[in-house]
Scaffold this motif. Sequence first.
Motif, PDB file in Angstrom:
ATOM      1  N   SER A 144       0.784  -1.234   0.000  1.00 24.80           N
ATOM      2  CA  SER A 144       0.000   0.000   0.000  1.00 24.80           C
ATOM      3  C   SER A 144       0.821   1.293   0.000  1.00 24.80           C
ATOM      4  N   PRO A 145       1.800   1.477   0.892  1.00 21.22           N
ATOM      5  CA  PRO A 145       2.534   2.745   0.848  1.00 21.22           C
ATOM      6  C   PRO A 145       3.343   2.928  -0.432  1.00 21.22           C
ATOM      7  N   SER A 156       0.773   3.838  -3.160  1.00 21.98           N
ATOM      8  CA  SER A 156       0.220   5.161  -2.926  1.00 21.98           C
ATOM      9  C   SER A 156       1.216   6.260  -3.266  1.00 21.98           C
ATOM     10  N   MET A 157       2.470   6.052  -2.878  1.00 22.05           N
ATOM     11  CA  MET A 157       3.494   7.075  -3.122  1.00 22.05           C
ATOM     12  C   MET A 157       4.215   6.885  -4.452  1.00 22.05           C
ATOM     13  N   LEU A 168      11.246   3.058   0.017  1.00 18.97           N
ATOM     14  CA  LEU A 168      10.864   4.051   1.018  1.00 18.97           C
ATOM     15  C   LEU A 168      11.715   3.862   2.268  1.00 18.97           C
ATOM     16  N   GLU A 181       9.000   6.650   6.536  1.00 16.30           N
ATOM     17  CA  GLU A 181       7.944   6.970   5.562  1.00 16.30           C
ATOM     18  C   GLU A 181       6.837   5.912   5.598  1.00 16.30           C
ATOM     19  N   ILE A 182       7.239   4.666   5.737  1.00 14.77           N
ATOM     20  CA  ILE A 182       6.252   3.583   5.820  1.00 14.77           C
ATOM     21  C   ILE A 182       5.466   3.709   7.122  1.00 14.77           C
ATOM     22  N   TYR A 241       4.940   6.427   8.873  1.00 19.37           N
ATOM     23  CA  TYR A 241       4.064   7.590   8.731  1.00 19.37           C
ATOM     24  C   TYR A 241       2.794   7.211   7.952  1.00 19.37           C
ATOM     25  N   TYR A 242       2.993   6.512   6.841  1.00 15.89           N
ATOM     26  CA  TYR A 242       1.858   6.134   5.996  1.00 15.89           C
ATOM     27  C   TYR A 242       0.865   5.253   6.774  1.00 15.89           C
ATOM     28  N   ASP A 262      -1.109   8.704   8.065  1.00 18.01           N
ATOM     29  CA  ASP A 262      -1.832   8.911   6.807  1.00 18.01           C
ATOM     30  C   ASP A 262      -3.105   8.054   6.775  1.00 18.01           C
ATOM     31  N   ARG A 263      -2.945   6.756   6.978  1.00 15.33           N
ATOM     32  CA  ARG A 263      -4.094   5.834   6.915  1.00 15.33           C
ATOM     33  C   ARG A 263      -4.761   5.579   8.258  1.00 15.33           C
TER      34      ARG A 263
END
Length: 152
Positions: free
Chosen positions: A8-9, A12-13, A18, A22-23, A25-26, A30-31
Amino acid sequence: MLKQTIASPFKSMRKDGLKKNEIIYYLTLDRRWMNKDQAEKVIKIGLEEGLLTKEKDMLSPAFDASSVEIPIGFKPGSEILKRRDPVEEILGRIAEKNKAEISKVTAEMNELIRVNFDGHLSAAAASVILARKYGVPFEEYLSELKKQAKVT
Protein backbone atom coordinates in the motif's frame (compact mmCIF):
# COMPACT_ATOMS: atom_id res chain seq x y z
CA MET A 1 -3.50 -9.13 3.85
CA LEU A 2 0.12 -8.56 4.98
CA LYS A 3 1.22 -8.30 1.36
CA GLN A 4 -1.49 -5.69 0.68
CA THR A 5 -0.48 -3.73 3.78
CA ILE A 6 3.15 -3.70 2.71
CA ALA A 7 2.34 -2.86 -0.91
CA SER A 8 0.00 0.00 0.00
CA PRO A 9 2.53 2.75 0.85
CA PHE A 10 4.66 1.92 -2.21
CA LYS A 11 1.63 2.02 -4.50
CA SER A 12 0.22 5.16 -2.93
CA MET A 13 3.49 7.08 -3.12
CA ARG A 14 4.41 5.52 -6.47
CA LYS A 15 7.90 4.64 -5.26
CA ASP A 16 9.98 1.47 -5.42
CA GLY A 17 11.81 2.25 -2.17
CA LEU A 18 10.86 4.05 1.02
CA LYS A 19 12.57 4.85 4.29
CA LYS A 20 11.28 3.08 7.38
CA ASN A 21 9.88 6.31 8.80
CA GLU A 22 7.94 6.97 5.56
CA ILE A 23 6.25 3.58 5.82
CA ILE A 24 5.49 4.12 9.51
CA TYR A 25 4.06 7.59 8.73
CA TYR A 26 1.86 6.13 6.00
CA LEU A 27 0.52 3.27 8.14
CA THR A 28 -0.01 5.35 11.31
CA LEU A 29 -0.78 8.95 10.46
CA ASP A 30 -1.83 8.91 6.81
CA ARG A 31 -4.09 5.83 6.92
CA ARG A 32 -4.54 5.54 10.69
CA TRP A 33 -4.46 1.78 10.38
CA MET A 34 -2.26 1.14 13.41
CA ASN A 35 0.04 2.65 15.99
CA LYS A 36 3.80 3.12 15.63
CA ASP A 37 4.72 -0.13 17.40
CA GLN A 38 2.36 -2.11 15.19
CA ALA A 39 3.76 -0.45 12.07
CA GLU A 40 7.29 -1.33 13.13
CA LYS A 41 6.17 -4.92 13.70
CA VAL A 42 4.65 -5.04 10.20
CA ILE A 43 8.01 -3.96 8.79
CA LYS A 44 9.85 -6.52 10.92
CA ILE A 45 7.53 -9.36 9.86
CA GLY A 46 7.76 -8.20 6.24
CA LEU A 47 11.55 -8.42 6.39
CA GLU A 48 11.49 -11.80 8.16
CA GLU A 49 9.04 -13.30 5.70
CA GLY A 50 10.91 -11.98 2.68
CA LEU A 51 8.20 -9.54 1.58
CA LEU A 52 10.50 -6.56 2.16
CA THR A 53 14.16 -6.09 1.35
CA LYS A 54 16.47 -3.58 2.97
CA GLU A 55 19.37 -1.83 1.28
CA LYS A 56 21.10 0.78 3.40
CA ASP A 57 18.22 2.82 4.83
CA MET A 58 15.72 2.03 2.07
CA LEU A 59 13.02 -0.64 2.20
CA SER A 60 11.58 -2.13 -0.97
CA PRO A 61 8.93 -4.75 -1.61
CA ALA A 62 10.36 -8.08 -2.72
CA PHE A 63 7.43 -8.38 -5.13
CA ASP A 64 5.73 -6.21 -7.71
CA ALA A 65 3.69 -3.90 -5.47
CA SER A 66 1.88 -2.41 -8.45
CA SER A 67 0.32 -5.81 -9.21
CA VAL A 68 -1.20 -6.14 -5.72
CA GLU A 69 -4.87 -5.18 -5.65
CA ILE A 70 -5.89 -3.11 -2.65
CA PRO A 71 -9.68 -2.85 -2.40
CA ILE A 72 -11.39 0.44 -1.65
CA GLY A 73 -11.86 0.72 2.09
CA PHE A 74 -9.09 -1.78 2.80
CA LYS A 75 -7.92 -1.82 6.40
CA PRO A 76 -5.59 -4.51 7.71
CA GLY A 77 -6.74 -6.48 10.72
CA SER A 78 -4.70 -7.37 13.77
CA GLU A 79 -4.07 -10.87 12.39
CA ILE A 80 -1.26 -9.51 10.21
CA LEU A 81 0.71 -8.92 13.40
CA LYS A 82 0.47 -12.59 14.34
CA ARG A 83 2.80 -14.92 12.55
CA ARG A 84 1.23 -18.24 11.73
CA ASP A 85 3.14 -21.37 12.40
CA PRO A 86 4.61 -22.65 9.10
CA VAL A 87 3.77 -26.24 10.04
CA GLU A 88 0.11 -25.23 10.46
CA GLU A 89 0.22 -23.38 7.14
CA ILE A 90 1.61 -26.40 5.30
CA LEU A 91 -0.83 -28.82 6.93
CA GLY A 92 -3.65 -26.43 6.02
CA ARG A 93 -2.53 -26.37 2.40
CA ILE A 94 -2.37 -30.17 2.31
CA ALA A 95 -5.86 -30.42 3.81
CA GLU A 96 -7.21 -27.88 1.33
CA LYS A 97 -5.65 -29.59 -1.67
CA ASN A 98 -6.97 -33.01 -0.63
CA LYS A 99 -10.33 -31.66 0.58
CA ALA A 100 -9.62 -33.28 3.95
CA GLU A 101 -10.05 -32.20 7.54
CA ILE A 102 -6.98 -30.61 9.10
CA SER A 103 -7.28 -33.12 11.95
CA LYS A 104 -6.78 -36.02 9.49
CA VAL A 105 -3.66 -34.41 8.04
CA THR A 106 -2.32 -33.73 11.53
CA ALA A 107 -3.01 -37.35 12.49
CA GLU A 108 -1.12 -38.51 9.39
CA MET A 109 1.82 -36.31 10.34
CA ASN A 110 1.82 -37.64 13.91
CA GLU A 111 1.67 -41.22 12.64
CA LEU A 112 4.58 -40.54 10.29
CA ILE A 113 6.64 -39.19 13.20
CA ARG A 114 5.68 -42.00 15.58
CA VAL A 115 5.67 -45.05 13.30
CA ASN A 116 8.29 -44.29 10.65
CA PHE A 117 10.75 -42.34 12.80
CA ASP A 118 10.10 -43.67 16.34
CA GLY A 119 9.30 -40.14 17.45
CA HIS A 120 12.70 -38.81 16.31
CA LEU A 121 11.44 -36.40 13.67
CA SER A 122 10.35 -32.81 14.19
CA ALA A 123 6.91 -31.65 13.13
CA ALA A 124 8.65 -29.21 10.77
CA ALA A 125 10.45 -32.03 8.94
CA ALA A 126 7.34 -34.21 8.91
CA SER A 127 5.28 -31.41 7.38
CA VAL A 128 7.83 -31.09 4.56
CA ILE A 129 7.69 -34.84 3.90
CA LEU A 130 3.90 -34.68 3.67
CA ALA A 131 4.03 -31.56 1.50
CA ARG A 132 6.31 -33.38 -0.95
CA LYS A 133 4.11 -36.48 -0.84
CA TYR A 134 1.05 -34.43 -1.81
CA GLY A 135 2.79 -31.97 -4.15
CA VAL A 136 2.08 -28.94 -1.98
CA PRO A 137 4.53 -25.99 -2.19
CA PHE A 138 6.38 -25.31 1.04
CA GLU A 139 9.56 -23.52 -0.06
CA GLU A 140 8.48 -20.11 1.25
CA TYR A 141 8.49 -21.55 4.78
CA LEU A 142 11.89 -23.26 4.62
CA SER A 143 13.88 -20.72 6.62
CA GLU A 144 11.30 -20.68 9.42
CA LEU A 145 11.01 -24.48 9.35
CA LYS A 146 14.78 -24.82 9.68
CA LYS A 147 14.71 -22.57 12.74
CA GLN A 148 11.94 -24.69 14.27
CA ALA A 149 13.74 -27.95 13.52
CA LYS A 150 16.80 -26.72 15.44
CA VAL A 151 14.75 -25.61 18.44
CA THR A 152 12.51 -28.68 18.78
